[in-house]
Motif scaffolding. Structure first.
Motif, PDB file in Angstrom:
ATOM      1  N   ARG A 288       0.859  -1.197   0.000  1.00 27.64           N
ATOM      2  CA  ARG A 288       0.000   0.000   0.000  1.00 27.64           C
ATOM      3  C   ARG A 288       0.886   1.234   0.000  1.00 27.64           C
ATOM      4  O   ARG A 288       1.425   1.617   1.041  1.00 27.64           O
ATOM      5  N   VAL A 289       1.059   1.817  -1.144  1.00 30.31           N
ATOM      6  CA  VAL A 289       2.052   2.878  -1.297  1.00 30.31           C
ATOM      7  C   VAL A 289       1.448   4.283  -1.220  1.00 30.31           C
ATOM      8  O   VAL A 289       2.170   5.279  -1.261  1.00 30.31           O
ATOM      9  N   LEU A 290       0.128   4.354  -1.094  1.00 30.92           N
ATOM     10  CA  LEU A 290      -0.566   5.589  -0.706  1.00 30.92           C
ATOM     11  C   LEU A 290      -1.807   5.108   0.013  1.00 30.92           C
ATOM     12  O   LEU A 290      -2.498   4.203  -0.455  1.00 30.92           O
TER      13      LEU A 290
ATOM     14  N   GLU B 239      10.441  11.583   3.377  1.00 31.63           N
ATOM     15  CA  GLU B 239      11.712  10.936   3.031  1.00 31.63           C
ATOM     16  C   GLU B 239      11.509  10.020   1.814  1.00 31.63           C
ATOM     17  O   GLU B 239      10.378   9.800   1.370  1.00 31.63           O
ATOM     18  N   SER B 240      12.617   9.515   1.306  1.00 29.65           N
ATOM     19  CA  SER B 240      12.563   8.676   0.117  1.00 29.65           C
ATOM     20  C   SER B 240      11.648   7.474   0.372  1.00 29.65           C
ATOM     21  O   SER B 240      11.716   6.842   1.421  1.00 29.65           O
ATOM     22  N   GLY B 241      10.754   7.201  -0.585  1.00 29.99           N
ATOM     23  CA  GLY B 241       9.870   6.045  -0.451  1.00 29.99           C
ATOM     24  C   GLY B 241       8.656   6.284   0.418  1.00 29.99           C
ATOM     25  O   GLY B 241       7.947   5.345   0.781  1.00 29.99           O
ATOM     26  N   SER B 242       8.348   7.550   0.735  1.00 26.47           N
ATOM     27  CA  SER B 242       7.193   7.817   1.615  1.00 26.47           C
ATOM     28  C   SER B 242       5.884   7.923   0.844  1.00 26.47           C
ATOM     29  O   SER B 242       4.824   8.053   1.447  1.00 26.47           O
ATOM     30  N   GLY B 243       5.956   7.920  -0.483  1.00 30.49           N
ATOM     31  CA  GLY B 243       4.731   7.950  -1.282  1.00 30.49           C
ATOM     32  C   GLY B 243       4.497   9.262  -2.017  1.00 30.49           C
ATOM     33  O   GLY B 243       3.420   9.480  -2.570  1.00 30.49           O
ATOM     34  N   LYS B 244       5.529  10.128  -2.071  1.00 30.39           N
ATOM     35  CA  LYS B 244       5.343  11.443  -2.693  1.00 30.39           C
ATOM     36  C   LYS B 244       5.010  11.329  -4.177  1.00 30.39           C
ATOM     37  O   LYS B 244       4.060  11.933  -4.658  1.00 30.39           O
ATOM     38  N   SER B 245       5.805  10.533  -4.899  1.00 29.07           N
ATOM     39  CA  SER B 245       5.551  10.399  -6.340  1.00 29.07           C
ATOM     40  C   SER B 245       4.229   9.689  -6.592  1.00 29.07           C
ATOM     41  O   SER B 245       3.525   9.995  -7.560  1.00 29.07           O
ATOM     42  N   MET B 246       3.897   8.751  -5.729  1.00 24.08           N
ATOM     43  CA  MET B 246       2.613   8.050  -5.888  1.00 24.08           C
ATOM     44  C   MET B 246       1.457   9.026  -5.728  1.00 24.08           C
ATOM     45  O   MET B 246       0.463   8.953  -6.428  1.00 24.08           O
ATOM     46  N   PHE B 247       1.606   9.951  -4.782  1.00 20.82           N
ATOM     47  CA  PHE B 247       0.565  10.953  -4.588  1.00 20.82           C
ATOM     48  C   PHE B 247       0.417  11.791  -5.855  1.00 20.82           C
ATOM     49  O   PHE B 247      -0.705  12.017  -6.350  1.00 20.82           O
TER      50      PHE B 247
HETATM   51  N1  LIG Z   1       5.839   0.177  -9.930  1.00 19.13           N
HETATM   52  C1  LIG Z   1       5.869  -0.070  -8.616  1.00 19.13           C
HETATM   53  N2  LIG Z   1       5.495  -1.273  -8.117  1.00 19.13           N
HETATM   54  C2  LIG Z   1       5.490  -1.502  -6.782  1.00 19.13           C
HETATM   55  N3  LIG Z   1       5.889  -0.611  -5.857  1.00 19.13           N
HETATM   56  C3  LIG Z   1       6.283   0.588  -6.297  1.00 19.13           C
HETATM   57  C4  LIG Z   1       6.299   0.939  -7.694  1.00 19.13           C
HETATM   58  N4  LIG Z   1       6.755   2.204  -7.803  1.00 19.13           N
HETATM   59  C5  LIG Z   1       7.031   2.629  -6.550  1.00 19.13           C
HETATM   60  N5  LIG Z   1       6.740   1.675  -5.650  1.00 19.13           N
HETATM   61  C6  LIG Z   1       6.893   1.758  -4.189  1.00 19.13           C
HETATM   62  O1  LIG Z   1       5.999   2.745  -3.709  1.00 19.13           O
HETATM   63  C7  LIG Z   1       6.532   3.359  -2.536  1.00 19.13           C
HETATM   64  C8  LIG Z   1       6.396   4.855  -2.661  1.00 19.13           C
HETATM   65  O2  LIG Z   1       7.229   5.266  -3.735  1.00 19.13           O
HETATM   66  P1  LIG Z   1       7.317   6.769  -4.222  1.00 19.13           P
HETATM   67  O3  LIG Z   1       8.067   6.761  -5.503  1.00 19.13           O
HETATM   68  O4  LIG Z   1       5.984   7.406  -4.196  1.00 19.13           O
HETATM   69  O5  LIG Z   1       8.212   7.409  -3.069  1.00 19.13           O
HETATM   70  P2  LIG Z   1       8.815   8.872  -2.993  1.00 19.13           P
HETATM   71  O6  LIG Z   1       8.417   9.401  -1.656  1.00 19.13           O
HETATM   72  O7  LIG Z   1       8.445   9.667  -4.190  1.00 19.13           O
HETATM   73  O8  LIG Z   1      10.366   8.563  -2.961  1.00 19.13           O
HETATM   74  P3  LIG Z   1      11.609   9.283  -3.690  1.00 19.13           P
HETATM   75  O9  LIG Z   1      11.835  10.569  -2.928  1.00 19.13           O
HETATM   76  O10 LIG Z   1      12.723   8.312  -3.477  1.00 19.13           O
HETATM   77  O11 LIG Z   1      11.226   9.502  -5.108  1.00 19.13           O
HETATM   78  C9  LIG Z   1       7.972   2.860  -2.407  1.00 19.13           C
HETATM   79  O12 LIG Z   1       8.014   1.876  -1.407  1.00 19.13           O
HETATM   80  C10 LIG Z   1       8.262   2.271  -3.767  1.00 19.13           C
HETATM   81  O13 LIG Z   1       9.164   1.196  -3.644  1.00 19.13           O
END
Ligand SMILES: Nc1ncnc2c1ncn2[C@@H]1O[C@H](COP(=O)(O)OP(=O)(O)OP(=O)(O)O)[C@@H](O)[C@H]1O
Length: 357
Positions: free
Chosen positions: A43-45, A63-71
């Motif tokens: 669950r990434v968001l 921080e890295s991997g917190s879900g920012k890009s997913m948002f």
């Molecule tokens: N295609 C995918 N399939 C499965 N999980 C994914 C996929 N893309 C990203 N994730 C996971 O979703 C979570 C959130 O990722 P996201 O890219 O939103 O983080 P972020 O906060 O933008 O990080 P960063 O600052 O490193 O870009 C992470 O655990 C990542 O591993």
């Protein structure tokens, strides 16, 4: 009977999450993104509720991997397969139409993405075609959306000039002929050429040096004022975003831990994680590289801890935090936090002194 603290909190939360509809341009409710993995559901968001207000600059930090890009991707219904997006994203256009972004068919979605909500993705600078000059890039975008090319090129020139670029020279240049900072500014101009209402930027300055980052930040602020734009600026650079955003949302473990006006978030953050971030920053004018890491690791999206997702790293955690997820509560009308112990934080985790706030 006087209002109990709980009643006051509930009333203030209503006011914070339900401003009148014409103030809100994008409304996210229970916005979630998940991926089915061999080891379980990732669950990434997670059930994100937030209103983005017309004309504001909202900074999203985490921080890295917190879900920012997913948002960011979920806002535009652009999550890659096989990701699944749930919840709603409602876009309120200036002429008072409401669109459910997650329900749009491919064609209308494509139109919305450039003409209403435009996005500068992480690393998009490298997506310029090296064999095309920038004029061709602008023309291609204008033609693909049936815009008047001559009028569009005039707008492109104005935007490039707004970004302190020599427009004619830039339009005749090829990607390899410009520096990273110049290319990033061209990309911003390109994303605004179809006159969108909202610009979503994911780490737009990450690859640039500190001086160029600061200069782009101030240009973005000028663009917002000139074109009445709404901006969502996503970054892991908290010091940087305090220079630009009106409001900041801190993402922790795929949901918002705290959201508030920038001044309140900097001077009086109430979430232990936001305090840790600020206390790790020697100075809000210092580069991100001088920020100290925060102890502990970010949660795995397949196994987010029960209760408060931050409890394993939190110096204030109690058994309640392990079992009960804290609801978003209102600190003021412009500041919300999800923490059981925010009322005690001033005594427990003082903000570092000596930081200019
Ligand atoms: N295609 C995918 N399939 C499965 N999980 C994914 C996929 N893309 C990203 N994730 C996971 O979703 C979570 C959130 O990722 P996201 O890219 O939103 O983080 P972020 O906060 O933008 O990080 P960063 O600052 O490193 O870009 C992470 O655990 C990542 O591993």
């Amino acid at each position: 009977m006087s209002n109990s603290p709980t009643t006051e909190v509930a009333t203030a939360v209503d006011a914070a999450t339900n401003p009148s509809a014409d103030d809100v341009i994008l409304e996210c409710r229970n916005l979630s993104v998940s991926f089915e993995m061999d080891r379980g559901t990732s669950r990434v968001l997670h059930d994100v509720d937030i209103d983005i207000r017309r004309g504001e600059i909202l900074g999203i930090v985490g921080e890295s991997g917190s879900g920012k890009s997913m948002f960011a991707s979920a806002l535009l219904n652009a999550v890659v397969e096989p990701g699944r997006t749930d919840g709603t994203v409602t876009y309120h256009s200036p002429d008072d139409e409401s669109v459910d972004v997650l329900e749009l068919e491919k064609g209308p979605l494509r139109t919305l993405r450039w003409e209403e909500i435009s996005m500068v993705f992480q690393g998009a600078m490298s997506s310029f075609n090296p064999t095309m000059d920038f004029r061709e890039h602008f023309v291609e975008t204008l033609e693909a959306h049936d815009y008047d090319v001559a009028a569009g090129l005039e707008r492109a020139k104005e935007l490039l000039a707004d970004l302190y670029l020599d427009s004619d020279r830039v339009l005749d240049s090829y990607p390899h002929e410009l520096s990273g900072g110049m290319k990033q500014r061209v990309l911003i101009a390109l994303s605004l050429v179809l006159e969108p209402e909202v610009l979503v930027m994911d780490e737009p300055t990450a690859a640039l040096d500190l001086l160029m980052q600061r200069s782009i930040i101030s240009l973005l602020s000028e663009l917002r004022d000139k074109y009445d734009l709404t901006m969502v600026f996503i970054t892991h650079d908290l010091p940087l975003v305090t220079k630009l955003a009106d409001r900041i949302g801190v993402l922790y473990a795929f949901e918002f831990a705290e959201v508030g006006d920038t001044t309140e978030m900097v001077r009086d953050p109430k979430h232990p994680y936001t305090r840790a971030l600020l206390n790790a920053t020697p100075n809000l004018d210092a580069p991100l590289s001088e920020m100290r890491p925060i102890a502990g690791a970010a949660p795995d999206p397949v196994a987010v801890p029960a209760g408060c997702p931050y409890h394993e790293r939190c110096p204030m955690a109690t058994p309640e935090c392990e079992d009960v997820k804290p609801p978003m509560e209102s600190v003021t009308k412009t500041h919300e936090v999800a923490c059981h112990h925010w009322l005690d934080i001033d005594d427990e985790i003082p903000l570092s002194t000596g930081v200019e706030r």
